[in-house]
Design an enzyme around this catalytic site. Structure first.
Site, PDB file in Angstrom:
ATOM      1  N   LYS A  20      39.950  43.270  41.552  1.00 39.36           N
ATOM      2  CA  LYS A  20      40.297  41.894  41.885  1.00 39.36           C
ATOM      3  C   LYS A  20      41.357  41.355  40.907  1.00 39.36           C
ATOM      4  O   LYS A  20      41.634  41.998  39.876  1.00 39.36           O
ATOM      5  CB  LYS A  20      39.022  41.048  41.847  1.00 39.36           C
ATOM      6  N   TYR A  60      36.051  38.481  53.953  1.00 40.01           N
ATOM      7  CA  TYR A  60      34.837  37.776  53.519  1.00 40.01           C
ATOM      8  C   TYR A  60      34.261  36.900  54.628  1.00 40.01           C
ATOM      9  O   TYR A  60      33.692  35.843  54.345  1.00 40.01           O
ATOM     10  CB  TYR A  60      35.161  36.928  52.288  1.00 40.01           C
ATOM     11  N   ASN A 123      34.394  38.448  38.907  1.00 37.56           N
ATOM     12  CA  ASN A 123      33.557  39.638  38.717  1.00 37.56           C
ATOM     13  C   ASN A 123      34.276  40.982  38.883  1.00 37.56           C
ATOM     14  O   ASN A 123      33.656  42.007  39.149  1.00 37.56           O
ATOM     15  CB  ASN A 123      32.269  39.541  39.543  1.00 37.56           C
ATOM     16  N   HIS A 126      35.513  44.605  43.781  1.00 34.55           N
ATOM     17  CA  HIS A 126      34.800  44.551  45.058  1.00 34.55           C
ATOM     18  C   HIS A 126      34.357  45.966  45.409  1.00 34.55           C
ATOM     19  O   HIS A 126      35.090  46.923  45.167  1.00 34.55           O
ATOM     20  CB  HIS A 126      35.715  44.030  46.172  1.00 34.55           C
ATOM     21  N   GLU A 137      35.968  47.344  56.557  1.00 37.59           N
ATOM     22  CA  GLU A 137      36.894  46.914  55.507  1.00 37.59           C
ATOM     23  C   GLU A 137      38.065  47.889  55.350  1.00 37.59           C
ATOM     24  O   GLU A 137      39.199  47.467  55.130  1.00 37.59           O
ATOM     25  CB  GLU A 137      36.138  46.765  54.177  1.00 37.59           C
TER      26      GLU A 137
HETATM   27  P1  GDP Z   1      29.421  41.291  46.246  1.00 36.16           P
HETATM   28  O1  GDP Z   1      29.216  42.084  47.506  1.00 36.16           O
HETATM   29  O2  GDP Z   1      28.572  41.778  45.111  1.00 36.16           O
HETATM   30  O3  GDP Z   1      30.883  41.191  45.843  1.00 36.16           O
HETATM   31  O4  GDP Z   1      28.898  39.798  46.519  1.00 36.16           O
HETATM   32  P2  GDP Z   1      28.962  38.888  47.843  1.00 36.16           P
HETATM   33  O5  GDP Z   1      29.418  39.687  49.027  1.00 36.16           O
HETATM   34  O6  GDP Z   1      27.681  38.158  47.933  1.00 36.16           O
HETATM   35  O7  GDP Z   1      30.076  37.819  47.450  1.00 36.16           O
HETATM   36  C1  GDP Z   1      31.444  38.171  47.523  1.00 36.16           C
HETATM   37  C2  GDP Z   1      32.170  37.588  46.338  1.00 36.16           C
HETATM   38  O8  GDP Z   1      32.109  36.175  46.363  1.00 36.16           O
HETATM   39  C3  GDP Z   1      31.585  37.953  44.975  1.00 36.16           C
HETATM   40  O9  GDP Z   1      31.932  39.244  44.530  1.00 36.16           O
HETATM   41  C4  GDP Z   1      32.188  36.875  44.108  1.00 36.16           C
HETATM   42  O10 GDP Z   1      33.556  37.158  43.839  1.00 36.16           O
HETATM   43  C5  GDP Z   1      32.129  35.682  45.045  1.00 36.16           C
HETATM   44  N1  GDP Z   1      30.910  34.894  44.804  1.00 36.16           N
HETATM   45  C6  GDP Z   1      29.642  35.188  45.181  1.00 36.16           C
HETATM   46  N2  GDP Z   1      28.783  34.229  44.802  1.00 36.16           N
HETATM   47  C7  GDP Z   1      29.535  33.281  44.173  1.00 36.16           C
HETATM   48  C8  GDP Z   1      29.256  32.033  43.565  1.00 36.16           C
HETATM   49  O11 GDP Z   1      28.112  31.580  43.502  1.00 36.16           O
HETATM   50  N3  GDP Z   1      30.315  31.345  43.029  1.00 36.16           N
HETATM   51  C9  GDP Z   1      31.591  31.817  43.078  1.00 36.16           C
HETATM   52  N4  GDP Z   1      32.580  31.091  42.523  1.00 36.16           N
HETATM   53  N5  GDP Z   1      31.904  33.003  43.646  1.00 36.16           N
HETATM   54  C10 GDP Z   1      30.895  33.713  44.185  1.00 36.16           C
HETATM   55 MG    MG Z   2      29.758  41.698  49.467  1.00 38.91          MG
END
Ligand code: GDP
Ligand code: MG
Length: 161
Positions: A20, A60, A123, A126, A137
């Site tokens: 990222k 997303y 974080n 991805h 994807e």
């Molecule tokens: P991943 O699959 O572990 O990447 O997590 P998710 O699919 O649930 O969320 C996608 C991305 O959204 C995450 O990797 C973070 O970059 C972002 N994200 C998720 N939860 C939060 C949050 O509570 N706050 C913010 N700012 N970003 C979030």
């Molecule tokens: Mg995810």
């Protein structure tokens, strides 16, 4: 024994990994690529690009209703991404393990997020979360001509078949 129904096809599993914007800005690309190479996975596609908000909202799509969604698109489109396709046995699940929990504050040391992150909004990487999600994807981010089928010379040192 491979835990797949399709034998050798199990080593052909693919996943999408992206460094990222924060990871690229912090010059972590090499270290992240190194972890996947070191584990024994095969790189079959790689490119750098600045993603549009439109592409990111398709990527997303499941998160559109979350309150952080606009911030996520802003962050993800703020500077370039390095996106990759990695191939190998159980690569989707193993990559998720290597990447760690979504929130770096909860990610185990030894994982990418647990070693390089501190806040959920930044974080670093991805990783696709399922085989079906990975297929979707990969199609979204890569043209099939950008994915390279090649034989890795250490295959028999990595796998039995
Ligand atoms: P991943 O699959 O572990 O990447 O997590 P998710 O699919 O649930 O969320 C996608 C991305 O959204 C995450 O990797 C973070 O970059 C972002 N994200 C998720 N939860 C939060 C949050 O509570 N706050 C913010 N700012 N970003 C979030
Ligand atoms: Mg995810």
């Amino acid at each position: 024994h491979y835990s797949t129904s399709s034998g050798i096809a199990g080593v052909r599993e693919r996943t999408l990994i992206a460094v990222k914007p924060d990871g690229v800005q912090r010059r972590l690309v090499g270290q992240i690529v190194h972890r996947f190479e070191q584990r024994g996975f095969k790189l079959v596609g790689l490119k750098m690009l600045k993603a549009s908000e439109d592409l990111l909202s398709q990527h997303y799509h499941e998160l559109k209703k979350k309150d952080f969604f606009p911030y996520l698109l802003c962050y993800m489109s703020s500077s370039p991404l390095v996106i990759m396709v990695w191939e190998g046995h159980n690569v989707v699940q193993t990559s998720r393990m290597m990447v760690g929990s979504t929130n770096p504050a909860e990610a185990n040391p030894g994982t990418v997020r647990g070693d390089f992150g501190i806040h959920v909004s930044r974080n670093v990487v991805h990783a696709s979360d399922s085989v079906e999600g990975a297929q979707r994807e990969i199609q979204l981010w890569f043209n099939h001509t950008e994915l390279i089928d090649w034989d890795c010379c250490d295959h028999s040192s990595t796998y039995e078949l």
